[in-house]
Design an enzyme around this catalytic site. Sequence first.
Site, PDB file in Angstrom:
ATOM      1  N   SER A  27       0.909  -1.119   0.016  1.00  0.00           N
ATOM      2  CA  SER A  27      -0.004   0.191  -0.009  1.00  0.00           C
ATOM      3  C   SER A  27       0.750   1.212  -0.021  1.00  0.00           C
ATOM      4  CB  SER A  27      -0.674  -0.098   1.227  1.00  0.00           C
ATOM      5  OG  SER A  27      -1.460   1.379   1.545  1.00  0.00           O
TER       6      SER A  27
ATOM      7  N   TYR B 143      -1.541   0.489  10.029  1.00  0.00           N
ATOM      8  CA  TYR B 143      -1.939  -0.438   8.909  1.00  0.00           C
ATOM      9  C   TYR B 143      -0.684  -0.259   8.033  1.00  0.00           C
ATOM     10  CZ  TYR B 143      -3.569  -1.046   4.202  1.00  0.00           C
ATOM     11  OH  TYR B 143      -3.620  -1.638   2.682  1.00  0.00           O
TER      12      TYR B 143
ATOM     13  N   LYS C  21       2.023  -3.464   6.673  1.00  0.00           N
ATOM     14  CA  LYS C  21       2.379  -3.660   5.210  1.00  0.00           C
ATOM     15  C   LYS C  21       3.811  -3.545   4.907  1.00  0.00           C
ATOM     16  CE  LYS C  21      -1.586  -4.519   3.533  1.00  0.00           C
ATOM     17  NZ  LYS C  21      -1.844  -5.827   3.044  1.00  0.00           N
TER      18      LYS C  21
END
Length: 320
Positions: A117, A141, A145
């Site tokens: 991402s 988040y 990743k």
Amino acid sequence: MRCLVTGGAGFIGSLTAERLLERGDEVIVLDDLSTGHREVVPTGATLIEASVGDQAAVRALLADLAPDACIHFAGLIAAGESMSEPGRYFEANVGESLALLEELIRAGVDQVVFSSSAAVYGEPLGTPMSEDHQTIPTSVYGATKLQVEHALEWMSRQGALRYAALRYFNAAGGSEGHREDHAVETHLIPLALSALAGQRPALQIFGTDYPTPDGTCIRDYIHVEDLAAAHLAALDHLAAGGASLVANLGTGHGYSVREVLSAIETVVGRPVPAEEAPRRPGDPAELVASSARAHEVLGWTPTRSSLGDIIADAWQAFSA
Ligand code: UDP
């Protein structure tokens, strides 16, 4: 090729699985259906209902079905939610990914395409952002990743596998039978379409005082069909013996929240009920990708990602 697709019951995974089947590949979907939907798993794919962190189930499926490669989509995706539930996000996105990678390596599956991402970058130092931009995530988040990217990089350096980490910018659009359908929806376009359809209250425009031409945030929206095509190209790159790769997936062009809302009005013919609201914490003013590397190495060029196409296809999938 026989491909294991984790998260193949999700928005991007199910469409990619469908495109793989259409070109003659075999597809095994691994999904625990915690956030995915059984009905979007394409006919022709074998669905194994288990979580990617279930090492016994993964080991058995690898022994039985012997895939050649894996596309790992499965994971939790809401940056805002990740801030209030960091443990859950690290467990699902990092812990389970590491368990999966261990089993893949053990079984000799040495080609992995990973859903990463733009959230790995954090606050942009400038736009467009290339893959060499510093990676200082501002959300749990994004950190999850990035940790999986680091694990892949070390495994690749040790010769255990080769990988492509694809850093999506703003996944959007839709296709027949495939629309964004998250239990906790936080994304601009599906929220705007539901507000327009009267299924949700007016859309809140998060921040109108950003240093952008119209004061609202700018994002690089990329059509889910173009994302699926990039995954197929990344699989082919690895199958042909290509080196491990980190690549952005975006268009190099950004649109503001107000531009998105006016594109929706143009496509649908009615304005989105919207109201100005304070900034959402953690939102940078502008996030736009340089996708030169994906173009050069994978030969990938987005073809469906004009804002008009994205909105038209999202609306069609939403209204179906
Ligand atoms: N946004 C908004 N209202 C909403 C949801 C999103 O104004 O209800 C804005 C958000 O501030 C950001 C852009 O739309 O600037 C895209 O947000 P989204 O959550 O879709 O993706 P993100 O860029 O956060 O990954």
